[in-house]
Design an enzyme around this catalytic site. Structure first.
Site, PDB file in Angstrom:
ATOM      1  N   ILE A   1     -67.160  58.891  -8.818  1.00  0.00           N
ATOM      2  CA  ILE A   1     -66.640  57.754  -9.566  1.00  0.00           C
ATOM      3  C   ILE A   1     -67.768  56.827  -9.998  1.00  0.00           C
ATOM      4  CG2 ILE A   1     -66.165  56.319  -7.523  1.00  0.00           C
ATOM      5  CD1 ILE A   1     -64.257  56.500 -10.920  1.00  0.00           C
TER       6      ILE A   1
ATOM      7  N   ASP B   1     -59.063  56.397  -4.772  1.00  0.00           N
ATOM      8  CA  ASP B   1     -58.899  56.439  -3.320  1.00  0.00           C
ATOM      9  C   ASP B   1     -60.063  57.140  -2.652  1.00  0.00           C
ATOM     10  OD1 ASP B   1     -58.098  59.469  -2.360  1.00  0.00           O
ATOM     11  OD2 ASP B   1     -57.574  59.076  -4.444  1.00  0.00           O
TER      12      ASP B   1
ATOM     13  N   GLY C   1     -60.148  62.978  -6.723  1.00  0.00           N
ATOM     14  CA  GLY C   1     -59.722  61.631  -6.366  1.00  0.00           C
ATOM     15  C   GLY C   1     -60.779  60.613  -6.755  1.00  0.00           C
ATOM     16  N   GLU C   2     -60.886  59.534  -5.998  1.00  0.00           N
ATOM     17  CA  GLU C   2     -61.864  58.470  -6.222  1.00  0.00           C
ATOM     18  C   GLU C   2     -61.582  57.651  -7.482  1.00  0.00           C
ATOM     19  OE1 GLU C   2     -65.831  60.037  -6.308  1.00  0.00           O
ATOM     20  OE2 GLU C   2     -65.560  61.210  -4.471  1.00  0.00           O
ATOM     21  N   GLY C   3     -60.582  58.038  -8.277  1.00  0.00           N
ATOM     22  CA  GLY C   3     -60.356  57.401  -9.563  1.00  0.00           C
ATOM     23  C   GLY C   3     -61.060  58.113 -10.705  1.00  0.00           C
TER      24      GLY C   3
END
Length: 354
Positions: free
Chosen positions: A97, A173, A315-317
């Site tokens: 991210i 997340d 994930g992580e955005g």
């Protein structure tokens, strides 16, 4: 209470602004509908913001980090320590991210809402509700009061970013083991069978997958979350970062700011947010379809269509960050693309083109 105040502040989409945006979209220098989903998104942005020609000037990706006691059941192939170790990589631009946030010109906000270790990494916002959740296979993840506090923490972070000028938020997340509580939330709130709701997550082989399914089934049996009470579900089988992200979604909706969902984990947060306030769904934009197969069930329950399908599951955005330029493009066609009239194209010439 901040949560109840925020829910009360979430209104309907602005239909007048949407009608004006739709009229402009229909008169732009193009055949009707030829920009497809971009046109739908432009009208949704008008409804969210209440402005017929919305503008996106600043963007923030809010990454909530938390640990999960259920990792003790062997549901993840990755060690829990990674949650703590990877946080600075998000901020120095070398994590996933970090790279993609920089690529799209978005601020990356990293929040420790429930990491098991003490976090002192420079730049991480420490808003820890508790150091990790309980093991949901043996009892509740957290108390109801802690769940509310975590949701309200997310609301506060969203409000802070919006106050600093963000007019597009994205959710991200970090939390080893968090696909397990996300699956449990999907089962509880959407009625999806365990076998359909539980996927491989991170570095999971067949044996671990079978264990994950058994653990989710046991968590639901032990805790008996009430599907009519999203806070009960969150407290019993959820996660702190999931709760925080639900708050980010609600906080954005209350301030009439569009919010991009990422993948499976933020999908679980969106289910909780929608359960708390169904109107919040109108302010959500699904960035992509996750490779985690049960994500499609989440999107179906929310009534959302993903903008991208790129087999992402980090994930992580990251998926939400990649979709940010698409949202910006939708806003720009309303503000920058000429209509037939503005371009000096006569009705006769227009009819020939169409």
């Amino acid at each position: 209470m901040l949560l109840s105040q925020t829910i009360a502040a979430i209104g309907e989409l602005n239909r007048e602004a949407m009608a004006q945006a739709q009229a402009r979209v229909d008169s732009l220098l193009k055949p009707p509908g030829s920009l497809g989903r971009l046109e739908e998104l432009a009208v949704q942005l008008a409804g969210i913001t209440g402005r017929p020609a919305p503008e996106i000037r600043a963007k923030s990706v809010i990454v909530m980090a938390g640990d999960h006691g259920v990792v003790a059941e062997g549901v993840s192939g990755a060690p829990q320590e990674i949650t703590y170790q990877i946080l600075p990589r998000f901020l120095d631009g070398t994590g996933g991210i970090g790279v993609l946030g920089r690529h799209v010109g978005a601020k990356v906000v990293v929040v420790d809402i429930g990491v098991a270790r003490e976090v002192t990494w420079p730049g991480v916002l420490v808003r820890k509700v508790r150091p990790g959740t309980g093991n949901i296979a043996r009892g509740p993840a957290m108390t109801r009061e802690e769940a509310v506090r975590a949701v309200e923490t997310g609301i506060e972070i969203a409000q802070e970013e919006i106050a600093q000028g963000a007019d597009l938020l994205a959710t991200g997340d970090m939390g080893i083991g968090n696909t397990t509580p996300s699956s449990a939330i999907l089962c509880a709130l959407a009625g999806i069978p365990v076998a359909e709701a539980v996927g491989r997550g991170t570095m999971v082989n067949d044996a671990v997958l079978a264990r994950k399914r058994a653990v989710v089934a046991e968590a639901l049996r032990v805790n008996r979350p009430d599907p009519a009470d999203p806070l009960d579900v969150l407290a019993k089988v959820g996660g702190l970062e999931i709760a925080g992200l639900a708050g980010v979604i609600l906080g954005a909706a209350a301030r009439r700011v569009p919010v991009l969902l990422d993948g499976f984990i933020t999908g679980a947060a969106a289910l909780v947010a929608a359960g708390l306030c169904p109107r919040a769904k109108d302010f959500m934009i699904a960035s992509h379809l996750s490779e985690e197969r049960a994500h499609r069930h989440m999107l179906a329950a929310l009534g959302l269509k993903p903008l991208l399908d790129m087999n992402l599951r980090l994930g992580e955005g990251t998926g939400a960050a990649l979709a940010m330029p698409v949202v910006e493009a939708a806003a720009k066609i309303l503000r920058e693309m000429a209509t037939f009239g503005e371009a000096g194209v006569s009705d006769m010439e227009r009819d020939k083109l169409l």
